[in-house]
Design a protein around this motif. Structure first.
Motif, PDB file in Angstrom:
ATOM      1  N   THR A  50     -21.750 -35.303 -85.340  1.00 31.84           N
ATOM      2  CA  THR A  50     -22.210 -35.068 -83.966  1.00 31.84           C
ATOM      3  C   THR A  50     -23.083 -36.051 -83.457  1.00 31.84           C
ATOM      4  OG1 THR A  50     -24.148 -33.786 -84.496  1.00 31.84           O
ATOM      5  CG2 THR A  50     -22.105 -32.456 -84.298  1.00 31.84           C
ATOM      6  N   HIS A  51     -23.294 -37.087 -84.176  1.00 35.94           N
ATOM      7  CA  HIS A  51     -24.025 -38.176 -83.613  1.00 35.94           C
ATOM      8  C   HIS A  51     -23.387 -38.862 -82.446  1.00 35.94           C
ATOM      9  CE1 HIS A  51     -26.356 -41.893 -83.613  1.00 35.94           C
ATOM     10  NE2 HIS A  51     -25.207 -42.664 -83.461  1.00 35.94           N
ATOM     11  N   ILE A  61     -13.830 -42.773 -78.956  1.00 32.58           N
ATOM     12  CA  ILE A  61     -13.900 -42.634 -80.220  1.00 32.58           C
ATOM     13  C   ILE A  61     -14.023 -41.022 -80.574  1.00 32.58           C
ATOM     14  CG2 ILE A  61     -14.693 -43.075 -82.496  1.00 32.58           C
ATOM     15  CD1 ILE A  61     -14.819 -46.113 -81.457  1.00 32.58           C
ATOM     16  N   ASP A  62     -13.390 -40.320 -81.256  1.00 33.42           N
ATOM     17  CA  ASP A  62     -13.809 -38.964 -81.729  1.00 33.42           C
ATOM     18  C   ASP A  62     -13.885 -39.081 -83.011  1.00 33.42           C
ATOM     19  OD1 ASP A  62     -13.481 -36.506 -82.694  1.00 33.42           O
ATOM     20  OD2 ASP A  62     -11.667 -36.125 -81.671  1.00 33.42           O
ATOM     21  N   ARG A  63     -15.386 -38.751 -83.366  1.00 34.38           N
ATOM     22  CA  ARG A  63     -16.063 -38.654 -84.699  1.00 34.38           C
ATOM     23  C   ARG A  63     -15.248 -37.897 -85.608  1.00 34.38           C
ATOM     24  NH1 ARG A  63     -20.430 -41.975 -84.916  1.00 34.38           N
ATOM     25  NH2 ARG A  63     -21.482 -41.062 -86.858  1.00 34.38           N
ATOM     26  N   ILE A  64     -15.073 -36.590 -85.121  1.00 30.36           N
ATOM     27  CA  ILE A  64     -14.535 -35.748 -86.022  1.00 30.36           C
ATOM     28  C   ILE A  64     -13.085 -36.200 -86.307  1.00 30.36           C
ATOM     29  CG2 ILE A  64     -13.472 -33.223 -86.050  1.00 30.36           C
ATOM     30  CD1 ILE A  64     -15.959 -32.578 -83.913  1.00 30.36           C
ATOM     31  N   PHE A  95     -13.417 -26.788 -94.901  1.00 34.52           N
ATOM     32  CA  PHE A  95     -13.506 -28.138 -94.362  1.00 34.52           C
ATOM     33  C   PHE A  95     -12.746 -28.017 -93.091  1.00 34.52           C
ATOM     34  CE2 PHE A  95     -11.802 -32.473 -93.478  1.00 34.52           C
ATOM     35  CZ  PHE A  95     -12.820 -33.114 -93.184  1.00 34.52           C
ATOM     36  N   HIS A  96     -11.621 -27.639 -93.066  1.00 39.70           N
ATOM     37  CA  HIS A  96     -10.794 -27.359 -91.718  1.00 39.70           C
ATOM     38  C   HIS A  96     -11.379 -26.655 -90.694  1.00 39.70           C
ATOM     39  CE1 HIS A  96      -7.334 -27.087 -89.273  1.00 39.70           C
ATOM     40  NE2 HIS A  96      -7.313 -25.967 -89.247  1.00 39.70           N
ATOM     41  N   ASN A  97     -11.866 -25.261 -91.320  1.00 39.56           N
ATOM     42  CA  ASN A  97     -12.507 -24.500 -90.307  1.00 39.56           C
ATOM     43  C   ASN A  97     -13.632 -25.033 -89.822  1.00 39.56           C
ATOM     44  OD1 ASN A  97     -10.395 -22.576 -91.102  1.00 39.56           O
ATOM     45  ND2 ASN A  97     -11.552 -21.583 -92.388  1.00 39.56           N
ATOM     46  N   LEU A 102     -16.766 -27.375 -84.910  1.00 35.94           N
ATOM     47  CA  LEU A 102     -17.326 -28.505 -84.336  1.00 35.94           C
ATOM     48  C   LEU A 102     -16.676 -28.823 -83.216  1.00 35.94           C
ATOM     49  CD1 LEU A 102     -18.519 -30.716 -87.460  1.00 35.94           C
ATOM     50  CD2 LEU A 102     -20.064 -29.549 -85.741  1.00 35.94           C
ATOM     51  N   ARG A 103     -15.368 -28.852 -83.203  1.00 35.69           N
ATOM     52  CA  ARG A 103     -14.739 -29.193 -81.881  1.00 35.69           C
ATOM     53  C   ARG A 103     -14.655 -28.355 -80.798  1.00 35.69           C
ATOM     54  NH1 ARG A 103     -10.502 -31.290 -85.311  1.00 35.69           N
ATOM     55  NH2 ARG A 103     -10.045 -33.203 -84.786  1.00 35.69           N
TER      56      ARG A 103
END
Length: 119
Positions: A50-51, A61-64, A95-97, A102-103
């Motif tokens: 989330t930085h 750029i999508d950090r996730i 991890f996927h969840n 976060l998205r």
């Protein structure tokens, strides 16, 4: 829910490919440092999903997605990748969840910001 995710990698005999992928993701790590962290079973990558960085934002750029891509690329070359959050080992499903969650949070925050900027 912490947003710093860490990777440990089990040396599966494909060290050169693994190091190359990690260096493309994080060029601040030397090849020697990456190899040392792998052989010592230390966290090789630590990444705050989330930085916010204005340059990344401007470049779209999508950090996730970047982090998910890193994990996928490492797995595709046969690396055994362990993902940790808050020092908890995550299953693939968890991890996927967490990435989906976060998205969702990110999208809601963006909607709220857009709504506030038009009021």
């Amino acid at each position: 829910m912490g947003t710093v995710y860490k990777l440990k990698i089990d040396d599966q005999g494909n060290m050169a490919k693994v190091i190359s992928i990690i260096r493309k993701f994080d060029s601040s790590l030397s090849m020697g440092e990456i190899k040392k962290r792998i052989t010592e079973n230390d966290y090789v990558v630590q990444y705050d999903l989330t930085h916010w960085d204005i340059t990344e934002d401007m470049e779209g750029i999508d950090r996730i997605a970047s982090f998910e891509n890193l994990v996928s690329m490492l797995q595709n070359v046969g690396a055994a990748v362990s993902v940790y959050n808050e020092d908890e080992l995550l299953t693939s499903e968890l991890f996927h969840n967490k990435m989906v969650t976060l998205r969702g949070i990110r999208d809601e925050v963006e909607k709220d910001m857009d709504r506030e900027s038009t009021e």
